[in-house]
Enzyme design. Structure first.
Site, PDB file in Angstrom:
ATOM      1  N   ASP A 123       0.852  -1.205   0.000  1.00  0.00           N
ATOM      2  CA  ASP A 123       0.000   0.000   0.000  1.00  0.00           C
ATOM      3  C   ASP A 123       0.880   1.245   0.000  1.00  0.00           C
ATOM      4  O   ASP A 123       0.555   2.250   0.602  1.00  0.00           O
ATOM      5  CB  ASP A 123      -0.921  -0.011   1.223  1.00  0.00           C
ATOM      6  CG  ASP A 123      -1.984   1.092   1.178  1.00  0.00           C
ATOM      7  OD1 ASP A 123      -2.473   1.392   0.079  1.00  0.00           O
ATOM      8  OD2 ASP A 123      -2.298   1.649   2.243  1.00  0.00           O
ATOM      9  N   ASP A 147       3.489   2.127   8.169  1.00  0.00           N
ATOM     10  CA  ASP A 147       2.179   1.515   7.871  1.00  0.00           C
ATOM     11  C   ASP A 147       2.327   0.196   7.124  1.00  0.00           C
ATOM     12  O   ASP A 147       2.158   0.133   5.898  1.00  0.00           O
ATOM     13  CB  ASP A 147       1.286   2.467   7.080  1.00  0.00           C
ATOM     14  CG  ASP A 147       0.891   3.696   7.880  1.00  0.00           C
ATOM     15  OD1 ASP A 147       1.010   3.648   9.118  1.00  0.00           O
ATOM     16  OD2 ASP A 147       0.468   4.698   7.285  1.00  0.00           O
TER      17      ASP A 147
END
Length: 283
Positions: free
Chosen positions: A168, A185
């Site tokens: 991502d 993340d």
């Protein structure tokens, strides 16, 4: 500020002394700046599954392992216990990836502990000691864009050499401190060897970078670093020092239509997630 309910167990255990402020809120978690003794760290509070806008697609879970077959069966059936196990796997994936990548020389925040759905980790700061900005907030010239693009590609290569694909990656989950980019993340991190869509995920991550930096350095638009990196990886030729050109020879033969369709679907979902994330930031 008042201690959020989800962080209170870490305060009770003496892991956190005080919550100083909220740092950011994203599609999968809310991050707070906290004080732990003499250290300032950040606490990432994962949102419940039904509150996350990021979709736990099968593609992101493929290749992940659980402790035993009972847990695996429960997760497949979607029982209450299975959903609890799925949440633990989702949260622990980031901790595991952070340790794995740090050992491989990738610039990631140092994790300290994950407790009750809260990840306590290093607060990445700038030269003045303030929270480091996201790449999206860094002023760029063409030269600086090319420099950062190359530095981030190097991190992507080191990640893949460690068997991990971000899954991502974008300008919103890369911080820039005094020494360069820091990758953040990672709960959706992909196991490069265990996922059937690993190549598509890697190419999408690298394409996101080219699109963002291409606004400042147009020569990056249309580059093929993702395909090049994956081809080198598959051929056992990828190292942290492998020179990259951004070009690959076009293969002969028929196209893999199924792979193209999967890549289109991944791109569509990525755009939907980007829109939701932007709406959340603008709210």
């Amino acid at each position: 500020m008042k201690t959020p309910k989800r962080i209170q167990p870490l305060v009770d255990e003496g892991l956190i002394d005080a919550v100083m402020r909220q740092l950011m809120s994203g599609k999968e978690a809310t991050v707070y700046v906290v004080r732990c003794g003499d250290d300032v760290r950040c606490a990432k509070v994962y949102k419940e599954a039904n509150q996350r806008s990021f979709h736990q697609a099968v593609a992101y879970q493929e290749g992940r392992r659980v402790k035993n077959s009972r847990q695996a069966r429960a997760m497949e059936k979607g029982t209450r216990y299975g959903r609890k196990m799925a949440e633990e796997v989702w949260q622990n994936a980031e901790v595991d990836a952070l340790y794995r990548l740090a050992a491989a020389g990738v610039r990631v925040p140092t994790p300290h502990v994950c407790f009750e759905g809260v990840l306590l980790m290093e607060l990445v700061t700038d030269a003045d000691g303030n929270a480091a900005p996201r790449l999206n907030d860094v002023p760029l010239t063409r030269e600086r864009a090319l420099e950062l693009h190359a530095a981030i590609l190097h991190q992507v290569v080191l990640m893949l050499c460690a068997g991990v694909i971000h899954g991502d990656l974008s300008e919103y989950n890369i911080l820039v401190d005094a020494d360069g980019p820091v990758i953040i993340d990672l709960p959706q991190a992909i196991d490069a060897a265990g996922s059937s869509v690993a190549a598509a995920m890697l190419e999408r991550d690298v394409s996101n970078l080219a699109t963002f930096f291409g606004a400042f350095a147009p020569e990056l638009v249309g580059s093929q670093y993702g395909k090049e990196i994956w081809n080198l990886y598959q051929g056992g030729l990828l190292t942290g020092h492998t020179p990259l050109t951004g070009r690959v020879a076009e293969p002969e033969g028929t196209a893999d239509v199924g792979a193209v369709i999967r890549e289109i679907e991944l791109a569509r979902q990525e755009e939907a997630d980007r829109v939701l994330s932007k709406l959340g930031r603008d709210a």
